[in-house]
Scaffold this motif. Structure first.
Motif, PDB file in Angstrom:
ATOM      1  N   ASP A 238     -11.160   4.018 -11.080  1.00 47.52           N
ATOM      2  CA  ASP A 238     -10.063   4.592 -11.853  1.00 47.52           C
ATOM      3  C   ASP A 238     -10.586   5.265 -13.117  1.00 47.52           C
ATOM      4  O   ASP A 238     -11.808   5.340 -13.353  1.00 47.52           O
ATOM      5  CB  ASP A 238      -9.023   3.522 -12.191  1.00 47.52           C
ATOM      6  CG  ASP A 238      -9.558   2.440 -13.121  1.00 47.52           C
ATOM      7  OD1 ASP A 238     -10.643   2.629 -13.707  1.00 47.52           O
ATOM      8  OD2 ASP A 238      -8.880   1.407 -13.275  1.00 47.52           O
ATOM      9  N   GLY A 239      -9.685   5.751 -13.946  1.00 48.06           N
ATOM     10  CA  GLY A 239     -10.067   6.489 -15.141  1.00 48.06           C
ATOM     11  C   GLY A 239     -10.819   5.674 -16.166  1.00 48.06           C
ATOM     12  O   GLY A 239     -11.487   6.238 -17.046  1.00 48.06           O
ATOM     13  N   ARG A 240     -10.742   4.357 -16.070  1.00 49.37           N
ATOM     14  CA  ARG A 240     -11.419   3.483 -17.025  1.00 49.37           C
ATOM     15  C   ARG A 240     -12.749   2.967 -16.492  1.00 49.37           C
ATOM     16  O   ARG A 240     -13.394   2.134 -17.129  1.00 49.37           O
ATOM     17  CB  ARG A 240     -10.523   2.305 -17.387  1.00 49.37           C
ATOM     18  CG  ARG A 240      -9.222   2.726 -18.082  1.00 49.37           C
ATOM     19  CD  ARG A 240      -8.381   1.510 -18.415  1.00 49.37           C
ATOM     20  NE  ARG A 240      -7.144   1.890 -19.114  1.00 49.37           N
ATOM     21  CZ  ARG A 240      -6.221   1.004 -19.510  1.00 49.37           C
ATOM     22  NH1 ARG A 240      -6.411  -0.290 -19.259  1.00 49.37           N
ATOM     23  NH2 ARG A 240      -5.145   1.426 -20.118  1.00 49.37           N
ATOM     24  N   TYR A 244     -12.292  -0.404  -7.360  1.00 51.24           N
ATOM     25  CA  TYR A 244     -11.331  -1.073  -6.487  1.00 51.24           C
ATOM     26  C   TYR A 244     -11.796  -0.904  -5.045  1.00 51.24           C
ATOM     27  O   TYR A 244     -11.936   0.231  -4.558  1.00 51.24           O
ATOM     28  CB  TYR A 244      -9.934  -0.473  -6.660  1.00 51.24           C
ATOM     29  CG  TYR A 244      -9.367  -0.660  -8.048  1.00 51.24           C
ATOM     30  CD1 TYR A 244      -8.620  -1.794  -8.371  1.00 51.24           C
ATOM     31  CD2 TYR A 244      -9.593   0.285  -9.043  1.00 51.24           C
ATOM     32  CE1 TYR A 244      -8.105  -1.964  -9.640  1.00 51.24           C
ATOM     33  CE2 TYR A 244      -9.087   0.124 -10.319  1.00 51.24           C
ATOM     34  CZ  TYR A 244      -8.337  -1.007 -10.615  1.00 51.24           C
ATOM     35  OH  TYR A 244      -7.840  -1.181 -11.881  1.00 51.24           O
ATOM     36  N   ASP A 245     -12.031  -2.017  -4.387  1.00 53.77           N
ATOM     37  CA  ASP A 245     -12.474  -2.009  -3.001  1.00 53.77           C
ATOM     38  C   ASP A 245     -11.247  -2.117  -2.098  1.00 53.77           C
ATOM     39  O   ASP A 245     -10.580  -3.152  -2.059  1.00 53.77           O
ATOM     40  CB  ASP A 245     -13.427  -3.180  -2.750  1.00 53.77           C
ATOM     41  CG  ASP A 245     -14.045  -3.132  -1.358  1.00 53.77           C
ATOM     42  OD1 ASP A 245     -13.691  -2.219  -0.585  1.00 53.77           O
ATOM     43  OD2 ASP A 245     -14.874  -4.008  -1.043  1.00 53.77           O
ATOM     44  N   TYR A 246     -10.966  -1.035  -1.379  1.00 53.30           N
ATOM     45  CA  TYR A 246      -9.798  -1.020  -0.485  1.00 53.30           C
ATOM     46  C   TYR A 246     -10.197  -1.579   0.876  1.00 53.30           C
ATOM     47  O   TYR A 246     -10.278  -0.870   1.881  1.00 53.30           O
ATOM     48  CB  TYR A 246      -9.251   0.400  -0.382  1.00 53.30           C
ATOM     49  CG  TYR A 246      -8.378   0.769  -1.555  1.00 53.30           C
ATOM     50  CD1 TYR A 246      -6.996   0.868  -1.407  1.00 53.30           C
ATOM     51  CD2 TYR A 246      -8.929   0.981  -2.814  1.00 53.30           C
ATOM     52  CE1 TYR A 246      -6.184   1.189  -2.488  1.00 53.30           C
ATOM     53  CE2 TYR A 246      -8.133   1.301  -3.904  1.00 53.30           C
ATOM     54  CZ  TYR A 246      -6.761   1.399  -3.728  1.00 53.30           C
ATOM     55  OH  TYR A 246      -5.961   1.712  -4.796  1.00 53.30           O
ATOM     56  N   ALA A 247     -10.441  -2.883   0.897  1.00 51.54           N
ATOM     57  CA  ALA A 247     -10.916  -3.557   2.098  1.00 51.54           C
ATOM     58  C   ALA A 247      -9.788  -4.171   2.905  1.00 51.54           C
ATOM     59  O   ALA A 247     -10.013  -4.688   4.006  1.00 51.54           O
ATOM     60  CB  ALA A 247     -11.933  -4.633   1.726  1.00 51.54           C
ATOM     61  N   SER A 248      -8.570  -4.151   2.380  1.00 51.52           N
ATOM     62  CA  SER A 248      -7.446  -4.773   3.073  1.00 51.52           C
ATOM     63  C   SER A 248      -6.939  -3.885   4.202  1.00 51.52           C
ATOM     64  O   SER A 248      -7.265  -2.700   4.299  1.00 51.52           O
ATOM     65  CB  SER A 248      -6.308  -5.051   2.087  1.00 51.52           C
ATOM     66  OG  SER A 248      -6.729  -5.918   1.050  1.00 51.52           O
ATOM     67  N   THR A 249      -6.121  -4.489   5.049  1.00 50.46           N
ATOM     68  CA  THR A 249      -5.390  -3.747   6.062  1.00 50.46           C
ATOM     69  C   THR A 249      -3.966  -3.582   5.561  1.00 50.46           C
ATOM     70  O   THR A 249      -3.291  -4.567   5.270  1.00 50.46           O
ATOM     71  CB  THR A 249      -5.386  -4.488   7.407  1.00 50.46           C
ATOM     72  OG1 THR A 249      -6.737  -4.614   7.882  1.00 50.46           O
ATOM     73  CG2 THR A 249      -4.574  -3.721   8.442  1.00 50.46           C
ATOM     74  N   TYR A 250      -3.512  -2.354   5.418  1.00 51.23           N
ATOM     75  CA  TYR A 250      -2.206  -2.074   4.843  1.00 51.23           C
ATOM     76  C   TYR A 250      -1.219  -1.763   5.958  1.00 51.23           C
ATOM     77  O   TYR A 250      -1.576  -1.196   6.990  1.00 51.23           O
ATOM     78  CB  TYR A 250      -2.305  -0.889   3.885  1.00 51.23           C
ATOM     79  CG  TYR A 250      -3.352  -1.091   2.813  1.00 51.23           C
ATOM     80  CD1 TYR A 250      -3.024  -1.671   1.599  1.00 51.23           C
ATOM     81  CD2 TYR A 250      -4.671  -0.730   3.038  1.00 51.23           C
ATOM     82  CE1 TYR A 250      -3.986  -1.883   0.632  1.00 51.23           C
ATOM     83  CE2 TYR A 250      -5.647  -0.932   2.075  1.00 51.23           C
ATOM     84  CZ  TYR A 250      -5.302  -1.510   0.872  1.00 51.23           C
ATOM     85  OH  TYR A 250      -6.262  -1.723  -0.079  1.00 51.23           O
ATOM     86  N   SER A 251       0.036  -2.112   5.728  1.00 50.03           N
ATOM     87  CA  SER A 251       1.051  -1.878   6.751  1.00 50.03           C
ATOM     88  C   SER A 251       2.348  -1.431   6.114  1.00 50.03           C
ATOM     89  O   SER A 251       2.647  -1.762   4.960  1.00 50.03           O
ATOM     90  CB  SER A 251       1.303  -3.145   7.586  1.00 50.03           C
ATOM     91  OG  SER A 251       1.952  -4.137   6.802  1.00 50.03           O
ATOM     92  N   THR A 278      -2.604   4.388 -10.026  1.00 47.01           N
ATOM     93  CA  THR A 278      -3.839   3.690  -9.691  1.00 47.01           C
ATOM     94  C   THR A 278      -4.701   4.645  -8.880  1.00 47.01           C
ATOM     95  O   THR A 278      -4.322   5.779  -8.631  1.00 47.01           O
ATOM     96  CB  THR A 278      -3.566   2.406  -8.884  1.00 47.01           C
ATOM     97  OG1 THR A 278      -2.871   2.762  -7.680  1.00 47.01           O
ATOM     98  CG2 THR A 278      -2.724   1.427  -9.687  1.00 47.01           C
ATOM     99  N   THR A 279      -5.854   4.182  -8.467  1.00 48.81           N
ATOM    100  CA  THR A 279      -6.746   5.012  -7.662  1.00 48.81           C
ATOM    101  C   THR A 279      -6.998   4.333  -6.326  1.00 48.81           C
ATOM    102  O   THR A 279      -7.485   3.212  -6.312  1.00 48.81           O
ATOM    103  CB  THR A 279      -8.080   5.226  -8.378  1.00 48.81           C
ATOM    104  OG1 THR A 279      -7.813   5.826  -9.641  1.00 48.81           O
ATOM    105  CG2 THR A 279      -8.975   6.136  -7.579  1.00 48.81           C
ATOM    106  N   ASP A 285      -1.500  -1.080  -4.979  1.00 48.84           N
ATOM    107  CA  ASP A 285      -2.455  -2.153  -5.248  1.00 48.84           C
ATOM    108  C   ASP A 285      -3.483  -2.179  -4.125  1.00 48.84           C
ATOM    109  O   ASP A 285      -3.134  -2.095  -2.949  1.00 48.84           O
ATOM    110  CB  ASP A 285      -1.723  -3.496  -5.328  1.00 48.84           C
ATOM    111  CG  ASP A 285      -2.582  -4.606  -5.912  1.00 48.84           C
ATOM    112  OD1 ASP A 285      -3.789  -4.640  -5.620  1.00 48.84           O
ATOM    113  OD2 ASP A 285      -2.053  -5.435  -6.662  1.00 48.84           O
ATOM    114  N   ALA A 286      -4.750  -2.352  -4.487  1.00 45.79           N
ATOM    115  CA  ALA A 286      -5.803  -2.362  -3.472  1.00 45.79           C
ATOM    116  C   ALA A 286      -5.732  -3.572  -2.563  1.00 45.79           C
ATOM    117  O   ALA A 286      -6.347  -3.590  -1.500  1.00 45.79           O
ATOM    118  CB  ALA A 286      -7.169  -2.314  -4.145  1.00 45.79           C
ATOM    119  N   ALA A 287      -5.003  -4.595  -2.960  1.00 52.16           N
ATOM    120  CA  ALA A 287      -4.949  -5.832  -2.175  1.00 52.16           C
ATOM    121  C   ALA A 287      -3.574  -6.083  -1.573  1.00 52.16           C
ATOM    122  O   ALA A 287      -3.317  -7.155  -1.043  1.00 52.16           O
ATOM    123  CB  ALA A 287      -5.352  -7.014  -3.044  1.00 52.16           C
TER     124      ALA A 287
END
Length: 405
Positions: A238-240, A244-251, A278-279, A285-287
């Motif tokens: 992100d800008g700061r 963020y690790d986008y390791a989840s499975t999203y639905s 967010t990024t 949320d990444a989680a």
């Protein structure tokens, strides 16, 4: 009383004889050579004849043939779409995009404006095997899709879709700049199920699977995913400077108008309107899933993952009462099944269209086949690939529709 006016009267009303606009006329109007007409008609004749030959080649009963062809790539509108030959079939499809570039390049339905340099089934047998390579320069990716029915003789409703993503070798189109502008080799892949009527589908977070009912079949189906061992999830900053690790499975599971269920991309965009800074900016949320209060059931269920290229995964579909296990989705066995299916398709093509083949030299050689008939004609690698592509894309683009589905 006749509802049709006589042709002579109709022509008189229009001020003279009717002009006949043939295929040849249209091609000439476009500036193409007349010789292309003959070539196009010849290819069309060959394709139709090929379909008849391939159909007659199956020495099986009508009921068994219907079962073998029940599921297939009968949704040619999307780049990758599957369904069964039933009025209440679940609709299965893929979408993808490059999250680091935002939402401008989400792929779903075939479109000239996507700027893809290649797509279509370059190999397909019309029943149990298909292969296509999709080159998407604006997303910096080459996606290979392999479709196979591993138990074709005993369970033709079990199919596997192997999706492999790699960094694109041809970079981005001129309109989007050079490939060096890509800051990340990321790609997000989505797969969805659209279930007709009141037949709800459900995302199972324990197995990362989609399950639902197929009313006319009287069975439940499951779609499960198996990742390759070396897959890596995408990481965003992100800008700061926070990672963020986008390791989840999203639905996302929603209920939409049944008449509009085929347009999964539109509803995907609608879901992402509820976003925060967010990024990537379009996920909260990444989680977590898209919305914290999201449901797991609906008539349109979408599953999403974020990958660092390259990646590979297998989607298994079948009628059963539980999710697929890792042992059942063995990636090594799937690779062997795809290899065998490809070999069988190649041999069938050769028997059907190259019956007098005396030598086949695949590889880097210019001449790949020499036939004894017809004066010893030869096939070059380019000719063979074009022939397989023409036949494969025709068979892989056969559509089944029932009403508005």
């Amino acid at each position: 009383m006749s509802l049709h006016r006589p042709k002579t009267a109709a022509r008189k009303d229009r001020g003279g004889p009717r002009k006949e606009y043939t295929i040849e006329h249209r091609i000439k109007k476009g500036g193409m050579k007349t010789a292309a007409v003959g070539a196009a008609l010849t290819l069309s004749t060959v394709f139709v004849a090929a379909l008849v030959i391939l159909r007659q080649a199956r020495t099986t009963t009508p009921n068994k043939l219907d079962a073998e062809l029940f599921w297939g790539t009968y949704r040619p509108g999307p780049y990758v779409g599957l369904r069964s030959r039933s009025f209440d079939s679940p609709l299965v499809g893929l979408m993808w995009y490059k999250p680091s570039l935002g939402m401008a390049q989400v792929r779903h339905a075939c479109s000239y404006y996507d700027g893809l340099t290649k797509y279509g089934w370059q190999e397909h047998d019309g029943a149990s095997y298909g292969l296509q390579t999709i080159r998407d320069p604006r997303n910096g990716a080459v996606i290979t899709v392999e479709w196979v029915k591993p138990e074709f003789g005993t369970d033709p409703d079990h199919w596997i879709l192997r999706v492999t993503g790699e960094a694109g070798a041809d970079g981005r189109s001129d309109a989007c700049g050079s490939r060096s502008e890509f800051q990340q080799n990321d790609l997000s892949l989505l797969w969805y199920v659209s279930s007709p009527g009141d037949a709800q589908a459900t995302f199972d977070p324990q197995s990362n699977s989609i399950t639902g009912a197929h009313p006319s079949v009287g069975k439940s189906f499951w779609i499960s995913v198996q990742d390759a061992d070396d897959n890596k999830s995408a990481v965003y900053v992100d800008g700061r400077g926070n990672e963020y690790d986008y390791a989840s499975t999203y639905s996302s599971s929603i209920s939409v108008d049944e008449r509009d269920q085929y347009d999964a991309k539109k509803y995907f965009f609608n879901e992402l309107k509820n976003s925060v800074a967010t990024t990537p900016a379009h996920l909260a949320d990444a989680a977590r899933p898209y919305r914290e209060d999201g449901s797991f059931s609906g008539n349109l269920v979408t599953v999403q993952r974020f990958y660092d290229l390259p990646f590979s995964l297998d989607l298994h579909f079948g009628y059963r009462d539980r999710a697929w296990t890792s042992e059942e989705m063995n990636t090594t066995e799937t690779a062997a099944t795809i290899k065998d299916a490809k070999f069988a398709n190649d041999r069938r093509f050769e028997r059907t269209f190259m019956p007098g083949t005396s030598a086949v030299r695949f590889g880097s050689g210019a001449v790949v086949a020499s036939t004894g008939g017809g004066g010893g004609s030869e096939w070059t690698a380019a000719q063979l690939a074009a022939a397989k592509y023409g036949l494969g894309n025709m068979l892989g683009s056969i559509v089944y529709m029932h009403g508005d589905r």
